[in-house]
Structure formats: structure tokens, C-alpha cells
Design a protein around this motif. Sequence first.
Motif, PDB file in Angstrom:
ATOM      1  N   ALA A 120       5.418  39.879 -44.949  1.00 16.14           N
ATOM      2  CA  ALA A 120       4.701  40.999 -44.329  1.00 16.14           C
ATOM      3  C   ALA A 120       4.264  40.973 -43.058  1.00 16.14           C
ATOM      4  CB  ALA A 120       3.510  41.087 -45.214  1.00 16.14           C
ATOM      5  N   ILE A 121       4.235  39.766 -42.312  1.00 17.88           N
ATOM      6  CA  ILE A 121       3.805  39.536 -41.039  1.00 17.88           C
ATOM      7  C   ILE A 121       5.087  39.771 -40.181  1.00 17.88           C
ATOM      8  CG2 ILE A 121       3.301  37.759 -39.301  1.00 17.88           C
ATOM      9  CD1 ILE A 121       1.543  36.438 -41.410  1.00 17.88           C
ATOM     10  N   LEU A 122       6.406  39.407 -40.526  1.00 19.98           N
ATOM     11  CA  LEU A 122       7.393  39.715 -39.955  1.00 19.98           C
ATOM     12  C   LEU A 122       7.587  41.414 -39.904  1.00 19.98           C
ATOM     13  CD1 LEU A 122       9.708  36.848 -41.159  1.00 19.98           C
ATOM     14  CD2 LEU A 122       8.778  37.162 -38.975  1.00 19.98           C
ATOM     15  N   ARG A 123       7.438  41.755 -40.978  1.00 24.73           N
ATOM     16  CA  ARG A 123       7.599  43.351 -40.907  1.00 24.73           C
ATOM     17  C   ARG A 123       6.610  44.052 -39.846  1.00 24.73           C
ATOM     18  NH1 ARG A 123       8.079  42.540 -46.602  1.00 24.73           N
ATOM     19  NH2 ARG A 123       6.100  43.004 -47.066  1.00 24.73           N
ATOM     20  N   GLY A 124       5.485  43.118 -39.833  1.00 23.64           N
ATOM     21  CA  GLY A 124       4.517  43.921 -39.007  1.00 23.64           C
ATOM     22  C   GLY A 124       4.603  43.555 -37.401  1.00 23.64           C
ATOM     23  N   ARG A 125       6.117  43.261 -37.179  1.00 22.65           N
ATOM     24  CA  ARG A 125       6.639  42.825 -35.842  1.00 22.65           C
ATOM     25  C   ARG A 125       5.898  41.808 -35.199  1.00 22.65           C
ATOM     26  NH1 ARG A 125      10.204  46.935 -34.726  1.00 22.65           N
ATOM     27  NH2 ARG A 125       9.985  48.991 -36.007  1.00 22.65           N
ATOM     28  N   GLU A 126       5.450  40.930 -35.905  1.00 21.21           N
ATOM     29  CA  GLU A 126       4.960  39.489 -35.264  1.00 21.21           C
ATOM     30  C   GLU A 126       6.013  38.646 -35.072  1.00 21.21           C
ATOM     31  OE1 GLU A 126       1.829  39.138 -33.850  1.00 21.21           O
ATOM     32  OE2 GLU A 126       0.781  40.845 -34.420  1.00 21.21           O
ATOM     33  N   TRP A 127       5.759  37.401 -34.211  1.00 17.48           N
ATOM     34  CA  TRP A 127       6.725  36.318 -34.394  1.00 17.48           C
ATOM     35  C   TRP A 127       8.130  36.514 -33.924  1.00 17.48           C
ATOM     36  CZ3 TRP A 127       4.762  34.431 -39.653  1.00 17.48           C
ATOM     37  CH2 TRP A 127       3.215  33.973 -39.410  1.00 17.48           C
ATOM     38  N   ASN A 128       8.229  37.681 -33.229  1.00 17.27           N
ATOM     39  CA  ASN A 128       9.826  37.914 -33.102  1.00 17.27           C
ATOM     40  C   ASN A 128      10.453  36.961 -32.468  1.00 17.27           C
ATOM     41  OD1 ASN A 128       9.617  40.989 -34.003  1.00 17.27           O
ATOM     42  ND2 ASN A 128       8.635  41.486 -32.026  1.00 17.27           N
ATOM     43  N   ARG A 129       9.971  36.207 -31.626  1.00 17.35           N
ATOM     44  CA  ARG A 129      10.713  35.115 -30.905  1.00 17.35           C
ATOM     45  C   ARG A 129      11.262  33.933 -31.861  1.00 17.35           C
ATOM     46  NH1 ARG A 129       7.717  30.936 -26.730  1.00 17.35           N
ATOM     47  NH2 ARG A 129       9.668  29.588 -26.328  1.00 17.35           N
ATOM     48  N   TYR A 130      10.724  34.297 -33.265  1.00 21.75           N
ATOM     49  CA  TYR A 130      11.135  33.014 -34.339  1.00 21.75           C
ATOM     50  C   TYR A 130      11.854  33.582 -35.489  1.00 21.75           C
ATOM     51  CZ  TYR A 130       7.345  30.491 -31.181  1.00 21.75           C
ATOM     52  OH  TYR A 130       6.825  29.903 -30.261  1.00 21.75           O
ATOM     53  N   ARG A 131      11.932  35.021 -35.419  1.00 23.44           N
ATOM     54  CA  ARG A 131      12.298  35.580 -36.461  1.00 23.44           C
ATOM     55  C   ARG A 131      13.491  35.265 -37.352  1.00 23.44           C
ATOM     56  NH1 ARG A 131      11.322  40.716 -38.358  1.00 23.44           N
ATOM     57  NH2 ARG A 131       9.770  40.976 -36.620  1.00 23.44           N
ATOM     58  N   ASN A 132      14.521  34.968 -36.747  1.00 20.75           N
ATOM     59  CA  ASN A 132      15.811  34.397 -37.141  1.00 20.75           C
ATOM     60  C   ASN A 132      15.622  33.018 -37.838  1.00 20.75           C
ATOM     61  OD1 ASN A 132      17.209  36.796 -36.570  1.00 20.75           O
ATOM     62  ND2 ASN A 132      18.092  35.679 -34.700  1.00 20.75           N
ATOM     63  N   ASP A 133      14.810  31.884 -37.254  1.00 23.06           N
ATOM     64  CA  ASP A 133      14.669  30.965 -37.933  1.00 23.06           C
ATOM     65  C   ASP A 133      13.693  30.914 -38.996  1.00 23.06           C
ATOM     66  OD1 ASP A 133      15.626  28.806 -35.735  1.00 23.06           O
ATOM     67  OD2 ASP A 133      14.534  29.990 -34.456  1.00 23.06           O
ATOM     68  N   ILE A 134      12.638  31.824 -39.101  1.00 17.35           N
ATOM     69  CA  ILE A 134      11.679  32.004 -40.106  1.00 17.35           C
ATOM     70  C   ILE A 134      12.513  32.626 -41.458  1.00 17.35           C
ATOM     71  CG2 ILE A 134       9.860  33.321 -41.099  1.00 17.35           C
ATOM     72  CD1 ILE A 134       8.587  33.002 -38.060  1.00 17.35           C
ATOM     73  N   TYR A 135      13.357  33.656 -40.984  1.00 17.05           N
ATOM     74  CA  TYR A 135      14.015  33.964 -42.118  1.00 17.05           C
ATOM     75  C   TYR A 135      14.975  32.930 -42.811  1.00 17.05           C
ATOM     76  CZ  TYR A 135      12.870  38.998 -41.837  1.00 17.05           C
ATOM     77  OH  TYR A 135      11.982  40.182 -41.571  1.00 17.05           O
ATOM     78  N   GLN A 136      15.643  32.231 -42.058  1.00 13.82           N
ATOM     79  CA  GLN A 136      16.501  31.266 -42.775  1.00 13.82           C
ATOM     80  C   GLN A 136      15.587  30.130 -43.519  1.00 13.82           C
ATOM     81  OE1 GLN A 136      19.293  29.497 -39.773  1.00 13.82           O
ATOM     82  NE2 GLN A 136      19.206  31.422 -38.551  1.00 13.82           N
ATOM     83  N   ALA A 137      14.402  29.888 -42.872  1.00 15.29           N
ATOM     84  CA  ALA A 137      13.602  29.086 -43.641  1.00 15.29           C
ATOM     85  C   ALA A 137      13.266  29.545 -44.954  1.00 15.29           C
ATOM     86  CB  ALA A 137      12.434  28.523 -42.835  1.00 15.29           C
TER      87      ALA A 137
END
Length: 267
Positions: A120-137
Motif C-alpha cells: 500500500a505504501i508503494l502504491r502511494g508513491r513512496e520509496w520510489n528509489r527502492y521500489r524494485n528492491d522492495i518488490y523483489q524482497a
Amino acid sequence: MIYICDEVLKQMLIEENDTPDLLADQIKAIDIDNLEQGTINPNEDRLNLLGDKFDILCDPATIDRERVRQYAVSPPLFVTGIGFLQREGRAPALPSSCTEGKALIGVVGATNAVNYGVNAILRGREWNRYRNDIYQALNDSLECPGRIISVGSSHTDVARRFCSDKEEISYYVGDLEIISAHARLIPGCNFITSSGSFTYDRYGIFARIDYKKEKEKALLLTRFFEVLNREIMTSDSLLDRAYFAEFGERARSPALETFFWSIRGAP
């Protein structure tokens, strides 16, 4: 939630006509973080322990469709939303390796924060710098997912690491009122909160009731919910007293104030 359970059980100890008797020695509190030989698996849903280790779960457990189908549940008792904390004056950093013992994000295991909240936080356009790493985790496609998301056994554990001078965790994710309260308990832990919450969650008290095998216990558990409903539905509500006991005079969010009004009317 513990305060609410305590108050209901106190009321149940008072004898009333034609109600099942509850004796003080029938009540036992279990710390689910320290069961038997150590802490439980942080990834195990604590509701799975209902009916085995204990009968009533008095903690911030989110009401959702799957849980309602499996357990008895109270009316909603609290509303909040998942957000995150960041240390004031400290720049978030992605740990370079697993050996550092650090992580970008800290969450409590077996809570909605782990997948639902982080997504939900990623959908809220937060943490864009780490987005790919977080999704992979989240998809377990990293060699060391714990470098991105560290799963703790309790809020006490995650808050300690978040507030540590060793900068063990950059973002502490969870229900905003709860994670803020735990971080405030640690001296010198100055933090800023996310601009808002990214989910809308309702908490309830859950129980496992077996009407066929344990009829006497089933009556007591049903009585518990009866007393609970009585104590929250009118002015001088148990909800207000529980909030004051936990958060003091701290202002409620507009969503929480509206929720309380919908349950007990005007204070």
C-alpha cells in the motif's frame, strides 16, 4: 486492547443473576512472545494459537473476511492505518550486505504490515528509489530479502532496532498510532511520521468458541462478548477510557474520532 479485556473480565467477576460464574483463578494471561521454550515464529499468525494456547486474543488484530469466517470476533474497537516512521535527521540507506545486520524496512511478523502494508505504501508513491528492491524482497526473489525487509517478533523488538544508534532499520512500518507509541517509549528516539496512512484497518478481539466440546467455556466466552458490547456502546464508553490509558491526552485522528462517535454517540 489489553486494557479493554481486563475491564471486561473485571465486570465478569461480579456476580449477576442468571449469568455464568467466572472465578479469578480461571483467568490466566499468556504472553505470546514468550510461549514455552522461547518466542514463537514471528511469521506465524498468532490467531492460529487460539483454542490451543489461549481462548481470547487481546491485541491489535485486524478484522478481515478470512478471520471473521474462522473465529468469533467483537465489534470493531479501534481504527487506524498503516504508515511508517523515519528517524529525524537520519537519511534512509539501503544496507550493502546481509552481514551488516541492518535492513531498510522493519515490520512485525504475521501482521498486515508485511505485505499488505508495504504494498500500500508503494502504491502511494513512496520509496520510489527502492521500489524494485522492495518488490523483489516481497516476492522472495532476492538472495538476502532480510536486507530489505526485516521481520521482528514484536513491536518492542522492531522499535528497539529502529531507535538504535547503530541505525539498524531506516523505516518502521505498521499501524501509525501503535508504532508511534512504541517509538516514544524509547528515550531519545526522535522521528517523523509518514504524511498519512495508506490503509484503513479495524481492530477487534478474537476468540475460539467450541459450543459442542467445551460448553461451559463457550458460555463464558459468549458472556465476555456480551459484557464487552454493553461497555462500549454508550457514553462513558470503555473505548474512551482505553484510549486515555494508552495515549493520554494525545489528539485522535479525525477518522478515529468519527469511529468512536459512530460506536457510542456523543461522549
